[in-house]
Design an enzyme around this catalytic site. Sequence first.
Site, PDB file in Angstrom:
ATOM      1  N   CYS A  36     -13.382  -0.736  11.105  1.00 32.61           N
ATOM      2  CA  CYS A  36     -12.192  -0.892  10.944  1.00 32.61           C
ATOM      3  C   CYS A  36     -10.763   0.435  11.682  1.00 32.61           C
ATOM      4  O   CYS A  36     -10.233   0.415  12.092  1.00 32.61           O
ATOM      5  CB  CYS A  36     -11.889  -0.445   9.923  1.00 32.61           C
ATOM      6  N   CYS A 109     -15.592   2.283   2.755  1.00 31.33           N
ATOM      7  CA  CYS A 109     -14.644   2.709   2.769  1.00 31.33           C
ATOM      8  C   CYS A 109     -15.227   4.005   1.745  1.00 31.33           C
ATOM      9  O   CYS A 109     -14.573   5.767   2.224  1.00 31.33           O
ATOM     10  CB  CYS A 109     -13.545   2.905   1.715  1.00 31.33           C
TER      11      CYS A 109
HETATM   12 FE1  FES Z   1     -12.773   1.003   6.617  1.00 33.30          FE
HETATM   13 FE2  FES Z   1     -11.111   1.723   4.231  1.00 33.30          FE
HETATM   14  S1  FES Z   1     -10.510  -0.876   5.391  1.00 33.30           S
HETATM   15  S2  FES Z   1     -12.855   2.720   5.245  1.00 33.30           S
END
Ligand code: FES
Length: 159
Positions: A36, A109
């Site tokens: 992400c 995360c």
């Molecule tokens: Fe990637 Fe939270 S969505 S660290």
Amino acid sequence: MNDDLQKRIQAALANPQNMGEMTGADSIGTVGNADCGEMLRLWVKFKEQNGKRVIDRATFQSFGCETAIAVASLATELIRGKTAEEALALKTEELAGELGPLPPMKIHCAQLVEGALRSALEPEKAEIKIEKISTPSSGTNLLDSFSKPKEGVKLTFLD
Ligand code: FES
């Protein structure tokens, strides 16, 4: 993400703890997540207490995801007063603290925070998937790593 978890995350974000860089830190860990683009840096300061070297304070900077920020806020409080070994023994779900179990899509995360902690406390054994990026000099914030990379600083995102 269910409403209860979203409320707990919002509650943690309403009063985030230990955000920002720390001058004079004893250890710094930085990790990036290729899934992400999230990045997180953790600063750790130790103190002597009852003959043991324990974590006096930890702070963090992060880009992006609210869950990672909420976990980092809770985790930096949780590790206070622990030895490096005790902090490293905490499991991913324990670092998420009162957020409770995270859905599968949000576990990474918390793993980002765990990776930064490992990178700071045990850099030679940091997770392979969440690669340690650099050990900046004191006073260098996370944004500087993006906008003004220093010689020798390497940003590598793994599959
Ligand atoms: Fe990637 Fe939270 S969505 S660290």
